[in-house]
Design a protein around this motif. Structure first.
Motif, PDB file in Angstrom:
ATOM      1  N   ILE A  34      14.940   1.831   2.610  1.00 41.17           N
ATOM      2  CA  ILE A  34      15.539   0.715   3.350  1.00 41.17           C
ATOM      3  C   ILE A  34      15.841   1.097   4.802  1.00 41.17           C
ATOM      4  O   ILE A  34      15.447   0.374   5.727  1.00 41.17           O
ATOM      5  CB  ILE A  34      16.792   0.188   2.626  1.00 41.17           C
ATOM      6  CG1 ILE A  34      16.373  -0.584   1.368  1.00 41.17           C
ATOM      7  CG2 ILE A  34      17.612  -0.721   3.544  1.00 41.17           C
ATOM      8  CD1 ILE A  34      17.535  -1.057   0.506  1.00 41.17           C
ATOM      9  N   PRO A  35      16.507   2.226   5.078  1.00 43.88           N
ATOM     10  CA  PRO A  35      16.765   2.586   6.479  1.00 43.88           C
ATOM     11  C   PRO A  35      15.489   2.806   7.292  1.00 43.88           C
ATOM     12  O   PRO A  35      15.465   2.508   8.492  1.00 43.88           O
ATOM     13  CB  PRO A  35      17.573   3.878   6.372  1.00 43.88           C
ATOM     14  CG  PRO A  35      18.201   3.832   5.022  1.00 43.88           C
ATOM     15  CD  PRO A  35      17.187   3.147   4.158  1.00 43.88           C
ATOM     16  N   GLN A  36      14.425   3.311   6.659  1.00 42.25           N
ATOM     17  CA  GLN A  36      13.197   3.567   7.413  1.00 42.25           C
ATOM     18  C   GLN A  36      12.300   2.330   7.496  1.00 42.25           C
ATOM     19  O   GLN A  36      11.264   2.347   8.155  1.00 42.25           O
ATOM     20  CB  GLN A  36      12.422   4.744   6.818  1.00 42.25           C
ATOM     21  CG  GLN A  36      11.793   4.489   5.461  1.00 42.25           C
ATOM     22  CD  GLN A  36      11.241   5.749   4.802  1.00 42.25           C
ATOM     23  OE1 GLN A  36      11.638   6.856   5.158  1.00 42.25           O
ATOM     24  NE2 GLN A  36      10.341   5.595   3.845  1.00 42.25           N
ATOM     25  N   ARG A  37      12.719   1.260   6.805  1.00 49.83           N
ATOM     26  CA  ARG A  37      12.002  -0.020   6.821  1.00 49.83           C
ATOM     27  C   ARG A  37      10.539   0.113   6.373  1.00 49.83           C
ATOM     28  O   ARG A  37       9.661  -0.543   6.905  1.00 49.83           O
ATOM     29  CB  ARG A  37      12.063  -0.659   8.219  1.00 49.83           C
ATOM     30  CG  ARG A  37      13.445  -1.166   8.646  1.00 49.83           C
ATOM     31  CD  ARG A  37      13.924  -2.242   7.659  1.00 49.83           C
ATOM     32  NE  ARG A  37      15.053  -3.012   8.165  1.00 49.83           N
ATOM     33  CZ  ARG A  37      16.335  -2.696   7.981  1.00 49.83           C
ATOM     34  NH1 ARG A  37      16.634  -1.576   7.328  1.00 49.83           N
ATOM     35  NH2 ARG A  37      17.299  -3.461   8.434  1.00 49.83           N
ATOM     36  N   SER A  38      10.336   0.930   5.360  1.00 51.60           N
ATOM     37  CA  SER A  38       8.993   1.044   4.786  1.00 51.60           C
ATOM     38  C   SER A  38       9.069   1.809   3.481  1.00 51.60           C
ATOM     39  O   SER A  38       9.975   2.627   3.280  1.00 51.60           O
ATOM     40  CB  SER A  38       8.030   1.756   5.747  1.00 51.60           C
ATOM     41  OG  SER A  38       8.399   3.106   5.917  1.00 51.60           O
ATOM     42  N   GLY A  39       8.095   1.550   2.596  1.00 48.18           N
ATOM     43  CA  GLY A  39       8.035   2.289   1.346  1.00 48.18           C
ATOM     44  C   GLY A  39       7.186   1.570   0.316  1.00 48.18           C
ATOM     45  O   GLY A  39       6.936   0.364   0.417  1.00 48.18           O
ATOM     46  N   LYS A  40       6.729   2.330  -0.655  1.00 49.85           N
ATOM     47  CA  LYS A  40       5.915   1.808  -1.743  1.00 49.85           C
ATOM     48  C   LYS A  40       6.481   2.325  -3.057  1.00 49.85           C
ATOM     49  O   LYS A  40       6.640   3.537  -3.237  1.00 49.85           O
ATOM     50  CB  LYS A  40       4.463   2.284  -1.608  1.00 49.85           C
ATOM     51  CG  LYS A  40       3.795   1.961  -0.270  1.00 49.85           C
ATOM     52  CD  LYS A  40       3.271   0.543  -0.251  1.00 49.85           C
ATOM     53  CE  LYS A  40       2.478   0.286   1.025  1.00 49.85           C
ATOM     54  NZ  LYS A  40       1.819  -1.035   1.025  1.00 49.85           N
ATOM     55  N   ILE A  41       6.790   1.424  -3.975  1.00 51.42           N
ATOM     56  CA  ILE A  41       7.207   1.792  -5.324  1.00 51.42           C
ATOM     57  C   ILE A  41       6.162   1.233  -6.279  1.00 51.42           C
ATOM     58  O   ILE A  41       5.867   0.029  -6.260  1.00 51.42           O
ATOM     59  CB  ILE A  41       8.603   1.256  -5.656  1.00 51.42           C
ATOM     60  CG1 ILE A  41       9.650   1.863  -4.722  1.00 51.42           C
ATOM     61  CG2 ILE A  41       8.957   1.555  -7.119  1.00 51.42           C
ATOM     62  CD1 ILE A  41      11.050   1.292  -4.881  1.00 51.42           C
ATOM     63  N   ILE A  42       5.583   2.112  -7.087  1.00 57.79           N
ATOM     64  CA  ILE A  42       4.522   1.716  -8.014  1.00 57.79           C
ATOM     65  C   ILE A  42       4.963   2.069  -9.433  1.00 57.79           C
ATOM     66  O   ILE A  42       5.152   3.245  -9.760  1.00 57.79           O
ATOM     67  CB  ILE A  42       3.205   2.427  -7.670  1.00 57.79           C
ATOM     68  CG1 ILE A  42       2.799   2.128  -6.220  1.00 57.79           C
ATOM     69  CG2 ILE A  42       2.103   2.008  -8.645  1.00 57.79           C
ATOM     70  CD1 ILE A  42       1.659   2.993  -5.713  1.00 57.79           C
ATOM     71  N   ASN A  43       5.151   1.061 -10.255  1.00 62.25           N
ATOM     72  CA  ASN A  43       5.568   1.262 -11.636  1.00 62.25           C
ATOM     73  C   ASN A  43       4.357   1.203 -12.555  1.00 62.25           C
ATOM     74  O   ASN A  43       3.560   0.255 -12.489  1.00 62.25           O
ATOM     75  CB  ASN A  43       6.579   0.191 -12.045  1.00 62.25           C
ATOM     76  CG  ASN A  43       7.863   0.288 -11.257  1.00 62.25           C
ATOM     77  OD1 ASN A  43       8.388   1.375 -11.032  1.00 62.25           O
ATOM     78  ND2 ASN A  43       8.383  -0.853 -10.799  1.00 62.25           N
ATOM     79  N   ILE A  44       4.201   2.212 -13.400  1.00 63.51           N
ATOM     80  CA  ILE A  44       3.078   2.228 -14.331  1.00 63.51           C
ATOM     81  C   ILE A  44       3.466   1.427 -15.570  1.00 63.51           C
ATOM     82  O   ILE A  44       4.251   1.881 -16.407  1.00 63.51           O
ATOM     83  CB  ILE A  44       2.650   3.655 -14.691  1.00 63.51           C
ATOM     84  CG1 ILE A  44       2.340   4.436 -13.405  1.00 63.51           C
ATOM     85  CG2 ILE A  44       1.431   3.605 -15.612  1.00 63.51           C
ATOM     86  CD1 ILE A  44       1.302   3.793 -12.493  1.00 63.51           C
ATOM     87  N   CYS A  45       2.923   0.236 -15.638  1.00 61.60           N
ATOM     88  CA  CYS A  45       3.197  -0.680 -16.733  1.00 61.60           C
ATOM     89  C   CYS A  45       2.113  -0.521 -17.799  1.00 61.60           C
ATOM     90  O   CYS A  45       1.679   0.593 -18.061  1.00 61.60           O
ATOM     91  CB  CYS A  45       3.293  -2.105 -16.192  1.00 61.60           C
ATOM     92  SG  CYS A  45       4.632  -2.323 -14.971  1.00 61.60           S
ATOM     93  N   SER A  46       1.662  -1.601 -18.400  1.00 58.01           N
ATOM     94  CA  SER A  46       0.743  -1.486 -19.529  1.00 58.01           C
ATOM     95  C   SER A  46       0.231  -2.866 -19.902  1.00 58.01           C
ATOM     96  O   SER A  46       0.814  -3.893 -19.499  1.00 58.01           O
ATOM     97  CB  SER A  46       1.494  -0.871 -20.728  1.00 58.01           C
ATOM     98  OG  SER A  46       0.757  -0.984 -21.919  1.00 58.01           O
ATOM     99  N   LEU A  47      -0.853  -2.903 -20.674  1.00 57.90           N
ATOM    100  CA  LEU A  47      -1.233  -4.177 -21.292  1.00 57.90           C
ATOM    101  C   LEU A  47      -0.081  -4.720 -22.120  1.00 57.90           C
ATOM    102  O   LEU A  47       0.049  -5.939 -22.310  1.00 57.90           O
ATOM    103  CB  LEU A  47      -2.461  -3.989 -22.196  1.00 57.90           C
ATOM    104  CG  LEU A  47      -3.809  -3.730 -21.525  1.00 57.90           C
ATOM    105  CD1 LEU A  47      -4.901  -3.672 -22.580  1.00 57.90           C
ATOM    106  CD2 LEU A  47      -4.123  -4.789 -20.486  1.00 57.90           C
ATOM    107  N   PHE A  48       0.764  -3.808 -22.622  1.00 58.07           N
ATOM    108  CA  PHE A  48       1.897  -4.233 -23.454  1.00 58.07           C
ATOM    109  C   PHE A  48       3.075  -4.714 -22.608  1.00 58.07           C
ATOM    110  O   PHE A  48       4.154  -4.952 -23.129  1.00 58.07           O
ATOM    111  CB  PHE A  48       2.268  -3.119 -24.429  1.00 58.07           C
ATOM    112  CG  PHE A  48       1.183  -2.888 -25.439  1.00 58.07           C
ATOM    113  CD1 PHE A  48       1.038  -3.716 -26.526  1.00 58.07           C
ATOM    114  CD2 PHE A  48       0.246  -1.884 -25.248  1.00 58.07           C
ATOM    115  CE1 PHE A  48       0.002  -3.550 -27.433  1.00 58.07           C
ATOM    116  CE2 PHE A  48      -0.791  -1.699 -26.141  1.00 58.07           C
ATOM    117  CZ  PHE A  48      -0.919  -2.531 -27.242  1.00 58.07           C
ATOM    118  N   SER A  49       2.827  -4.883 -21.296  1.00 57.60           N
ATOM    119  CA  SER A  49       3.736  -5.679 -20.469  1.00 57.60           C
ATOM    120  C   SER A  49       3.458  -7.161 -20.689  1.00 57.60           C
ATOM    121  O   SER A  49       4.237  -8.015 -20.255  1.00 57.60           O
ATOM    122  CB  SER A  49       3.530  -5.348 -18.980  1.00 57.60           C
ATOM    123  OG  SER A  49       3.854  -4.006 -18.697  1.00 57.60           O
TER     124      SER A  49
END
Length: 258
Positions: A138-153
Motif C-alpha cells: 500500500i505505501p509503495q502503491r504497487s504490488g501483485k498478490i496471486i492466490n493458487i486456487c483450484s478447479l475446486f474453487s
C-alpha cells in the motif's frame, strides 16, 4: 499511454522480488522458476528444509533466491517472512500464496483433525501473508498478490470437503482483497489449475480406467504439464496484467466447459 508504448518489457520482472510459499517443490517450484526466469529475485518459505536441489536449479538458471524454513501457520510467521524478505532484498513486489495441503477421508471420518490443518494452511496463512504484504504494498502503491486456487474453487468434490471449502474461500478472498487494494494499484488474482501430470496424480494416471475418466472431461484430451502454468504466473506478476484484478485464471485445458 499510447498503444505504441506497449513493449514485451511489460512482461519482465527485473528489479522485482517475489515471495512464493512452498516454492521449492511441485507446482510451487515451477511458479518460482518462471518468476525467476522473468527476472525476479525469490524468497521461498518452506516447512521442509531445502535439501539443495532447488537451490542448485536456481543457481544454474542464474536466479537469486533465499530460502526460509518456517511453518507458515505458526503465530507471527507471516510477519517474520515478510520482514525477512525485506531485510534480504530490500523490497516486496509479488506474493504467491501457493502452499496448500489436501487430506482425504470418508465423509463420516472427515472430522476436525482433517479439517483444521487445511483451514490453517490453505486459507488462514494465505490471508495473514496477504495482510502483511499489503502493509508493504500500500505505501509503495504497487504490488501483485496471486492466490493458487483450484478447479475446486468452482466444484464440489468427494473425500475432502475442506479442500473445496478452502479453495472456494480463497476465490472469495481474492475478490474481496481486489476490492480493497485495487485503489492502491495492487492487483489480486488467482490461478486455478486443472488436472496435471504430477507425482500426486500418478496413481490416477497409471490406472487406464481413471486416467480415461479424467481425459474424457478435458477438451484438450491431455493432462496439463507443469510448464502450462508458468506463463500464467509471469503474466499475473507483471505490468502486462495491471488492469486484470479480482480474476481467477483457469488453466485446465477446458475441463470446466465440458
Amino acid at each position: 499511454m499510447r498503444i505504441e508504448d506497449f513493449s514485451l518489457d511489460f512482461f519482465s520482472l527485473h528489479g522485482k522480488t517475489a515471495i512464493i510459499t512452498g516454492g521449492n517443490t511441485g507446482l510451487g517450484q515451477a511458479y518460482a522458476l518462471a518468476l525467476g526466469k522473468a527476472g525476479a529475485k525469490l524468497f521461498i518459505p518452506t516447512i521442509k528444509e531445502e535439501d539443495g536441489a532447488c537451490k542448485a536449479l536456481f543457481e544454474q538458471e542464474d536466479i537469486e533466491a533465499e530460502f526460509m524454513t518456517v511453518d507458515i501457520t505458526a503465530d507471527g510467521a507471516p510477519a517474520r517472512i515478510v520482514q525477512a524478505c525485506i531485510e534480504r532484498f530490500g523490497r516486496l513486489d509479488i506474493l504467491v500464496n501457493n502452499a496448500g495441503i489436501c487430506r482425504i477421508n470418508e465423509v463420516l471420518d472427515f472430522g476436525r483433525k482433517d479439517w483444521d490443518p487445511m483451514i490453517h494452511v490453505n486459507l488462514t496463512a494465505a490471508f495473514e501473508l496477504s495482510h502483511e504484504a499489503a502493509k508493504v504494498m500500500i505505501p509503495q502503491r504497487s504490488g501483485k498478490i496471486i492466490n493458487i486456487c483450484s478447479l475446486f474453487s468452482f466444484l464440489g468434490g468427494q473425500w475432502s470437503p475442506a479442500y473445496a471449502a478452502t479453495k472456494h474461500a480463497l476465490a472469495g478472498f481474492t475478490k474481496a482483497y481486489c476490492d480493497e487494494l485495487a485503489q492502491y494499484n495492487i492487483q489480486v488474482n488467482g490461478i486455478a489449475p486443472g488436472y496435471y501430470a504430477t507425482d500426486i496424480t500418478l496413481e490416477t494416471r497409471s490406472n487406464p480406467e481413471t486416467n480415461q475418466r479424467v481425459l474424457d472431461h478435458i477438451p484438450a484430451n491431455r493432462w496439463g504439464e507443469t510448464q502450462d502454468l508458468m506463463g500464467t504466473v509471469v503474466y499475473l506478476a507483471s505490468k502486462a496484467s495491471d488492469y486484470v484484478n479480482g480474476h481467477l485464471v483457469v488453466v485446465d485445458g477446458g475441463y470446466l466447459v465440458r
